[in-house]
Design an enzyme around this catalytic site. Structure first.
Site, PDB file in Angstrom:
ATOM      1  N   GLY B 128       3.743  56.340 -43.553  1.00  0.00           N
ATOM      2  CA  GLY B 128       4.783  55.313 -43.521  1.00  0.00           C
ATOM      3  C   GLY B 128       5.377  55.174 -42.129  1.00  0.00           C
ATOM      4  N   SER B 130       4.788  51.787 -39.846  1.00  0.00           N
ATOM      5  CA  SER B 130       5.147  50.403 -39.533  1.00  0.00           C
ATOM      6  C   SER B 130       6.231  49.876 -40.464  1.00  0.00           C
ATOM      7  CB  SER B 130       3.920  49.498 -39.673  1.00  0.00           C
ATOM      8  OG  SER B 130       2.954  49.837 -38.725  1.00  0.00           O
ATOM      9  N   SER B 162      -1.465  51.918 -46.528  1.00  0.00           N
ATOM     10  CA  SER B 162      -2.718  51.924 -47.301  1.00  0.00           C
ATOM     11  C   SER B 162      -2.627  52.950 -48.415  1.00  0.00           C
ATOM     12  CB  SER B 162      -3.892  52.281 -46.387  1.00  0.00           C
ATOM     13  OG  SER B 162      -3.924  51.426 -45.275  1.00  0.00           O
ATOM     14  N   GLU B 247      -6.137  60.658 -34.178  1.00  0.00           N
ATOM     15  CA  GLU B 247      -6.220  59.444 -34.988  1.00  0.00           C
ATOM     16  C   GLU B 247      -7.063  58.367 -34.323  1.00  0.00           C
ATOM     17  OE1 GLU B 247      -2.360  57.811 -36.026  1.00  0.00           O
ATOM     18  OE2 GLU B 247      -3.435  55.992 -36.640  1.00  0.00           O
ATOM     19  N   ASN B 366      -5.408  47.044 -29.705  1.00  0.00           N
ATOM     20  CA  ASN B 366      -6.190  47.330 -28.497  1.00  0.00           C
ATOM     21  C   ASN B 366      -5.420  46.984 -27.237  1.00  0.00           C
ATOM     22  OD1 ASN B 366      -8.006  47.609 -30.667  1.00  0.00           O
ATOM     23  ND2 ASN B 366      -9.722  47.270 -29.281  1.00  0.00           N
ATOM     24  N   GLU B 367      -4.547  45.969 -27.329  1.00  0.00           N
ATOM     25  CA  GLU B 367      -3.759  45.597 -26.150  1.00  0.00           C
ATOM     26  C   GLU B 367      -2.765  46.703 -25.791  1.00  0.00           C
ATOM     27  OE1 GLU B 367      -4.536  43.642 -28.688  1.00  0.00           O
ATOM     28  OE2 GLU B 367      -5.861  42.266 -27.604  1.00  0.00           O
TER      29      GLU B 367
END
Lengths: 346, 380
Positions: B128, B130, B162, B247, B366-367
């Site tokens: 948990g 975001s 998820s 991760e 990715n940014e």
């Protein structure tokens, strides 16, 4: 970004090589005789050769440390040619190595045995550094041949980086020997491995130059490296450099562990040269974009890295050629064999 | 990059065991290879099978149900499962992150409570982090943890969690002290929240496919006892970021669409296609390279380092590679995707296309990762 963060003997060798090549950096195109002397004096010129051939008996992983540094500093010496190719081929064939820098070529020469030795005749194209070499080792379809400078005629040629890629004509005496078993395949793999390592080094050189420049060049009131758009591009370049480096080092590690002709090494070298070749274009493009107009001129040294990236990705098998080999192996392995092919040995 | 790593010789035996097990499972038809299985392949029976074989929580010490194995052993097992497209979602978070984190930061009681179940494949976890207003900018989390008698009371909303609807518990990152603008990372804490606690509401957030994997988890004054605080109060940021190299660099960051690549090769061979060697070779050379990079990081992690920069690079390259497989598949064969198919190339392609947007978002966009790389280059 360094190639290796370990503190092992290879790490120390990398440091030594880095200091030697950094010291030697210059912008000419001619053979760097002073650098070569230093390399010979420090045992790096014949790093992987056996002691009997005047070598230091280093591993391919050791060679990785030295060749990536040579590539990063655009060293103007036939190091891979002397150590990995000509020195190895001559020694395997039982031909005494001439002192000094050597080079190697594969080509079709007419070899005729005479009472006092052999005479050879023919032409070799795009031979690296032949004008600086004390001997040219040639793998012909029938013999291993050692050509000496006094018996050849050289017409200068160059690759995109202005490195010597000469036409060599010969019509005269030469030392020859039987071809050691598997020499052609091993020579091809050694050349590709050496080139992949040089490419990884040159990619690192281009990235280092770009990061430095981005920190110095002021536009819009601040270094361009502070702009996110530029940072993102340099991060992409860094990823390509890391990939090229990891691939080349892993291939060198496979060669050290399993020998150069093991199927797993062959796969690793093919994949590494292909991956490094693919990285070359991306890194050169970003490096030039970051440098702006000055990098596109002869007044700036960026070209020493980028022209090598463009030249070397084509040499000793382009990424297209090596990818075709990897792809053929993958298709031969089929859907269920693909993953075992990638994992190779444990 | 860290130096290259060779797997220890015993890895070959372990790999052979995993392959034999997977072949048996596939022959029995107990599951069908799918794309992106570590998000979507929830199969508790399969997970328990893995637990019985000792392939979950492998790196945990034996007193907690593990095998005391090296992270490289775990690497072998996970890459084999992912390459086979096996259903690994039920245990994925618990096995990858929760176990090692509990071992590092958890109390003895927390370890005893959860680790044996994780290793047995019977206890499932979520993450948990975001929130609606805290995605890439994780320090912006607003879920509040208020001090109460004997523990903390959590109020707030977590999103994109998820498997929360099937998991037993999750790690919630919450603000346990008011926000300090001079140090945005201070005042965050991690809590182990059992998802059947009073005041926890779990609502599905369907993916664009309509499938239910993501959830919104709402806390309304959820009581978390002191003994369920993870690690140190106020050290949440450090604890969360210390696991990022694990991760971001694992094989799941470049194998999500590998089953599609294998199926593509199968289709090309079956069709007797010619002239595709270069495209396939390019993908395979990239895959081989990514695996060597990822293994080098696993080796470095096993030696106690945390190569965060290299891990960010693997995730950036790897998740783009997962997309490149889709591009190549579409270029090389003309078989349309079919989301209704049971399996095979059409279904693998359908799931890959529809799941692809997530590849370059999850675990740090990715940014953002390139920003980390830029910092590593000394630009920020």
């Amino acid at each position: 970004m360094t190639d290796t963060t370990d503190t092992t003997a290879t790490g120390e060798l990398a440091e030594l090589a880095e200091s030697i090549f950094a010291e030697a950096s210059g912008t000419g195109t001619a053979f760097d005789a002073a650098l070569w002397k230093t390399l010979e004096g420090s045992g790096l010129a014949r790093l992987t050769l056996p002691e009997a051939a005047g070598g230091s008996e280093g591993s391919f992983t050791d060679a990785a440390a030295v060749l990536t540094a040579a590539g990063a500093h655009a060293a103007r010496v036939p190091l891979a040619e002397t150590d990995l190719l000509a020195g190895w081929l001559l020694h395997e064939a039982g031909i005494a190595l001439p002192a000094g820098p050597l080079t190697a070529a594969t080509g079709d020469l007419d070899v005729a045995d005479t009472a006092g030795g052999s005479t050879v005749r023919g032409e070799l194209r795009r031979v690296a550094w032949s004008r600086a070499a004390a001997g040219i080792a040639v793998l012909t379809p029938t013999r291993v041949v050692l050509l000496r400078p006094e018996h050849v005629t050289i017409t200068d040629g160059a690759n995109l980086a202005e490195e010597p890629r000469d036409t060599v004509r010969v019509d005269g005496p030469a030392t020859t020997a039987e071809i050691p078993p598997g020499a052609a395949e091993q020579l091809r793999l050694r050349a590709a491995l050496g080139r992949a390592l040089l490419l990884a080094g040159a990619a690192r050189g281009a990235l280092t130059a770009s990061v430095t420049y981005a920190g110095q060049r002021i536009q819009f009131g601040r270094p361009i490296g502070k702009l996110q758009a530029v940072q993102q591009q340099l991060a992409l370049a860094a990823a390509e450099v890391a990939a090229a480096s990891a691939a080349a080092w892993a291939a060198a590690g496979a060669a050290s562990a399993d020998g150069m002709t093991a199927p797993s090494t062959r796969f690793a070298v093919a994949a590494a040269k292909a991956r490094a070749g693919e990285a070359a274009g991306a890194v050169a493009r970003i490096a030039h974009q970051v440098h702006g107009a000055i990098g596109f001129t002869r007044e700036h040294d960026l070209r020493l890295s980028t022209t090598r990236l463009w030249a070397w990705r084509e040499e000793d098998g382009s990424d297209a050629e090596w990818n075709a080999e990897v792809g053929a192996a993958a298709l031969a392995a089929g859907a269920d064999g693909l993953w075992p092919l990638v994992t190779g040995r444990p | 990059m860290p130096p290259p790593v060779d797997l220890p010789p015993r890895a070959a035996e372990l790999r052979a065991q995993v392959r034999a097990f997977l072949a048996e499972e596939r022959a029995a038809g107990s599951w069908v290879p799918r794309s992106d299985v570590w998000l979507s392949g929830w199969d508790e029976r399969f997970t328990r099978e893995l637990g019985q074989r000792g392939w979950l929580g492998m790196t945990l010490p034996p007193e907690y149900g593990g095998a005391g194995a090296s992270p490289l052993d775990r690497y072998v097992v996970t890459e084999e499962l992912l390459a086979a497209g096996a259903p690994v979602a039920a245990h994925w978070v618990a096995d990858r992150q929760i176990g090692p984190t509990l071992l590092r930061f958890g109390t003895e009681a927390q370890r005893r409570k959860f680790l044996p179940g994780i290793a047995a494949g019977e206890v499932y976890f979520g993450i948990g982090m975001s929130e609606p207003d805290a995605g890439s900018d994780l320090a912006a989390v607003r879920t509040r943890a208020e001090r109460v008698d004997g523990g903390w009371e959590l109020t707030g909303t977590k999103v994109w969690t998820s498997g929360a609807h099937r998991a037993h518990a999750f790690f919630a990152l919450a603000r346990s002290a008011p926000r300090d603008e001079s140090d945005r990372h201070a005042g965050l804490s991690q809590f182990i929240v059992e998802l059947d606690s009073p005041g926890v509401q779990i609502r599905p957030i369907p993916l664009l496919t309509g499938a239910h994997h993501f959830n919104e988890v709402v806390f309304d004054r959820v009581f978390v006892p002191d003994e369920m605080v993870l690690g140190e109060v106020g050290a949440g940021w450090r604890q969360v970021t210390s696991e990022l190299a694990f991760e971001r660099s694992g094989p799941e960051r470049f194998l999500s669409t590998f089953p599609l690549l294998a199926a593509l090769v199968g289709e090309l061979v079956a069709a007797g296609a010619t002239g595709t060697e270069r495209e396939i070779g390019s993908l395979v050379s990239r895959l081989w390279t990514l695996r060597r990079m990822s293994l080098a990081i696993a080796g470095s992690l096993a030696s106690g380092n945390a190569p965060e920069l290299a891990a960010a690079i693997v995730k950036d390259l790897g998740t783009r590679f997962e997309n490149e497989i889709i591009d190549a598949a579409r270029l090389l064969v003309s078989i349309p995707p079919d989301p209704g198919a049971e399996g095979g190339y059409p279904r693998l392609l359908a799931d890959a296309v529809l799941h692809a947007p997530g590849f370059t978002l999850r675990g740090g966009t990715n940014e953002v990762l390139r920003g980390i790389v830029a910092r590593g280059l000394g630009l920020r």
